[in-house]
Design a protein around this motif. Sequence first.
Motif, PDB file in Angstrom:
ATOM      1  N   TYR A 102    -100.326  31.917 -20.780  1.00  0.00           N
ATOM      2  CA  TYR A 102    -101.203  32.029 -19.609  1.00  0.00           C
ATOM      3  C   TYR A 102    -100.753  31.115 -18.475  1.00  0.00           C
ATOM      4  O   TYR A 102    -100.991  31.395 -17.307  1.00  0.00           O
ATOM      5  CB  TYR A 102    -102.649  31.721 -20.024  1.00  0.00           C
ATOM      6  CG  TYR A 102    -103.623  31.772 -18.881  1.00  0.00           C
ATOM      7  CD1 TYR A 102    -104.001  32.983 -18.332  1.00  0.00           C
ATOM      8  CD2 TYR A 102    -104.148  30.601 -18.343  1.00  0.00           C
ATOM      9  CE1 TYR A 102    -104.895  33.029 -17.270  1.00  0.00           C
ATOM     10  CE2 TYR A 102    -105.036  30.642 -17.282  1.00  0.00           C
ATOM     11  CZ  TYR A 102    -105.404  31.857 -16.751  1.00  0.00           C
ATOM     12  OH  TYR A 102    -106.279  31.907 -15.693  1.00  0.00           O
ATOM     13  N   LEU A 103    -100.090  30.054 -18.799  1.00  0.00           N
ATOM     14  CA  LEU A 103     -99.564  29.157 -17.772  1.00  0.00           C
ATOM     15  C   LEU A 103     -98.357  29.779 -17.070  1.00  0.00           C
ATOM     16  O   LEU A 103     -98.192  29.638 -15.857  1.00  0.00           O
ATOM     17  CB  LEU A 103     -99.172  27.819 -18.407  1.00  0.00           C
ATOM     18  CG  LEU A 103     -98.625  26.751 -17.482  1.00  0.00           C
ATOM     19  CD1 LEU A 103     -99.689  26.317 -16.481  1.00  0.00           C
ATOM     20  CD2 LEU A 103     -98.161  25.567 -18.296  1.00  0.00           C
ATOM     21  N   PHE A 104     -97.511  30.477 -17.803  1.00  0.00           N
ATOM     22  CA  PHE A 104     -96.242  30.952 -17.272  1.00  0.00           C
ATOM     23  C   PHE A 104     -96.273  32.375 -16.721  1.00  0.00           C
ATOM     24  O   PHE A 104     -95.704  32.629 -15.656  1.00  0.00           O
ATOM     25  CB  PHE A 104     -95.153  30.830 -18.349  1.00  0.00           C
ATOM     26  CG  PHE A 104     -94.899  29.411 -18.742  1.00  0.00           C
ATOM     27  CD1 PHE A 104     -94.175  28.565 -17.923  1.00  0.00           C
ATOM     28  CD2 PHE A 104     -95.412  28.894 -19.922  1.00  0.00           C
ATOM     29  CE1 PHE A 104     -93.950  27.235 -18.267  1.00  0.00           C
ATOM     30  CE2 PHE A 104     -95.188  27.572 -20.284  1.00  0.00           C
ATOM     31  CZ  PHE A 104     -94.461  26.743 -19.456  1.00  0.00           C
ATOM     32  N   LEU A 105     -96.885  33.308 -17.424  1.00  0.00           N
ATOM     33  CA  LEU A 105     -96.871  34.705 -16.983  1.00  0.00           C
ATOM     34  C   LEU A 105     -97.476  34.906 -15.595  1.00  0.00           C
ATOM     35  O   LEU A 105     -96.815  35.484 -14.721  1.00  0.00           O
ATOM     36  CB  LEU A 105     -97.598  35.590 -18.006  1.00  0.00           C
ATOM     37  CG  LEU A 105     -96.728  36.260 -19.043  1.00  0.00           C
ATOM     38  CD1 LEU A 105     -97.572  37.005 -20.063  1.00  0.00           C
ATOM     39  CD2 LEU A 105     -95.722  37.179 -18.411  1.00  0.00           C
ATOM     40  N   PRO A 106     -98.713  34.476 -15.344  1.00  0.00           N
ATOM     41  CA  PRO A 106     -99.273  34.675 -14.000  1.00  0.00           C
ATOM     42  C   PRO A 106     -98.461  33.964 -12.918  1.00  0.00           C
ATOM     43  O   PRO A 106     -98.326  34.473 -11.803  1.00  0.00           O
ATOM     44  CB  PRO A 106    -100.687  34.091 -14.099  1.00  0.00           C
ATOM     45  CG  PRO A 106    -101.005  34.091 -15.547  1.00  0.00           C
ATOM     46  CD  PRO A 106     -99.701  33.888 -16.257  1.00  0.00           C
ATOM     47  N   SER A 107     -97.907  32.815 -13.246  1.00  0.00           N
ATOM     48  CA  SER A 107     -97.101  32.074 -12.277  1.00  0.00           C
ATOM     49  C   SER A 107     -95.842  32.857 -11.908  1.00  0.00           C
ATOM     50  O   SER A 107     -95.483  32.959 -10.730  1.00  0.00           O
ATOM     51  CB  SER A 107     -96.737  30.701 -12.844  1.00  0.00           C
ATOM     52  OG  SER A 107     -95.948  29.980 -11.930  1.00  0.00           O
ATOM     53  N   GLY A 108     -95.173  33.400 -12.899  1.00  0.00           N
ATOM     54  CA  GLY A 108     -93.980  34.204 -12.637  1.00  0.00           C
ATOM     55  C   GLY A 108     -94.293  35.450 -11.837  1.00  0.00           C
ATOM     56  O   GLY A 108     -93.569  35.813 -10.902  1.00  0.00           O
ATOM     57  N   LEU A 109     -95.387  36.119 -12.178  1.00  0.00           N
ATOM     58  CA  LEU A 109     -95.786  37.323 -11.444  1.00  0.00           C
ATOM     59  C   LEU A 109     -96.155  36.992 -10.005  1.00  0.00           C
ATOM     60  O   LEU A 109     -95.809  37.736  -9.078  1.00  0.00           O
ATOM     61  CB  LEU A 109     -96.944  38.019 -12.163  1.00  0.00           C
ATOM     62  CG  LEU A 109     -96.598  38.606 -13.531  1.00  0.00           C
ATOM     63  CD1 LEU A 109     -97.852  39.084 -14.251  1.00  0.00           C
ATOM     64  CD2 LEU A 109     -95.573  39.732 -13.406  1.00  0.00           C
ATOM     65  N   ALA A 110     -96.829  35.884  -9.791  1.00  0.00           N
ATOM     66  CA  ALA A 110     -97.197  35.477  -8.428  1.00  0.00           C
ATOM     67  C   ALA A 110     -95.958  35.172  -7.599  1.00  0.00           C
ATOM     68  O   ALA A 110     -95.937  35.425  -6.386  1.00  0.00           O
ATOM     69  CB  ALA A 110     -98.124  34.261  -8.480  1.00  0.00           C
ATOM     70  N   LYS A 111     -94.925  34.640  -8.231  1.00  0.00           N
ATOM     71  CA  LYS A 111     -93.697  34.326  -7.502  1.00  0.00           C
ATOM     72  C   LYS A 111     -92.997  35.594  -7.025  1.00  0.00           C
ATOM     73  O   LYS A 111     -92.294  35.570  -6.014  1.00  0.00           O
ATOM     74  CB  LYS A 111     -92.767  33.479  -8.368  1.00  0.00           C
ATOM     75  CG  LYS A 111     -93.202  32.023  -8.481  1.00  0.00           C
ATOM     76  CD  LYS A 111     -92.279  31.252  -9.400  1.00  0.00           C
ATOM     77  CE  LYS A 111     -92.671  29.794  -9.500  1.00  0.00           C
ATOM     78  NZ  LYS A 111     -93.898  29.564 -10.257  1.00  0.00           N
ATOM     79  N   ILE A 112     -93.179  36.698  -7.732  1.00  0.00           N
ATOM     80  CA  ILE A 112     -92.606  37.964  -7.271  1.00  0.00           C
ATOM     81  C   ILE A 112     -93.264  38.351  -5.943  1.00  0.00           C
ATOM     82  O   ILE A 112     -92.585  38.679  -4.975  1.00  0.00           O
ATOM     83  CB  ILE A 112     -92.789  39.080  -8.317  1.00  0.00           C
ATOM     84  CG1 ILE A 112     -91.945  38.785  -9.560  1.00  0.00           C
ATOM     85  CG2 ILE A 112     -92.405  40.444  -7.717  1.00  0.00           C
ATOM     86  CD1 ILE A 112     -92.199  39.736 -10.717  1.00  0.00           C
TER      87      ILE A 112
END
Length: 141
Positions: A20-30
Amino acid sequence: MNAPAVQNTLALVGRLLLAYLFLPSGLAKIGGFAGTVGMVASKGLPMPELATALVIAVEILGGLALVLGWGTRWASLALALFTLVAGLLYHNWWAMPQEAQMLQKIIFDEHLAVIGGLLVLAAFGPGAYSVEGRRGTVQPR
């Protein structure tokens, strides 16, 4: 609930919370690619577009690996290294003005705690409630 079931349930919940820490962060960076590239460039890193793409890949692929419990040990180590580098680059409280140090130290310390959780996951594996567990490739503890 017996002890193995509790351990496997806790391993699953722990993996999901870390993801939950990494997935939303990576998607937001897109969605905010240009802004992220600017932030990377502001730290003087070479090839900020490529670095941003790599960060996105690490966060999304690593996060998915944790959710699925597939390649968990390698994903955990990659995410731990990424988290350490991010903490050192972006939350270097020791090099900031005094008024910014407290918040940045807290965030840096949280990065260290996440790294600790990832290292435990790398050491003990994803548990039985995982792709690795279903395949029987989870190494015994």
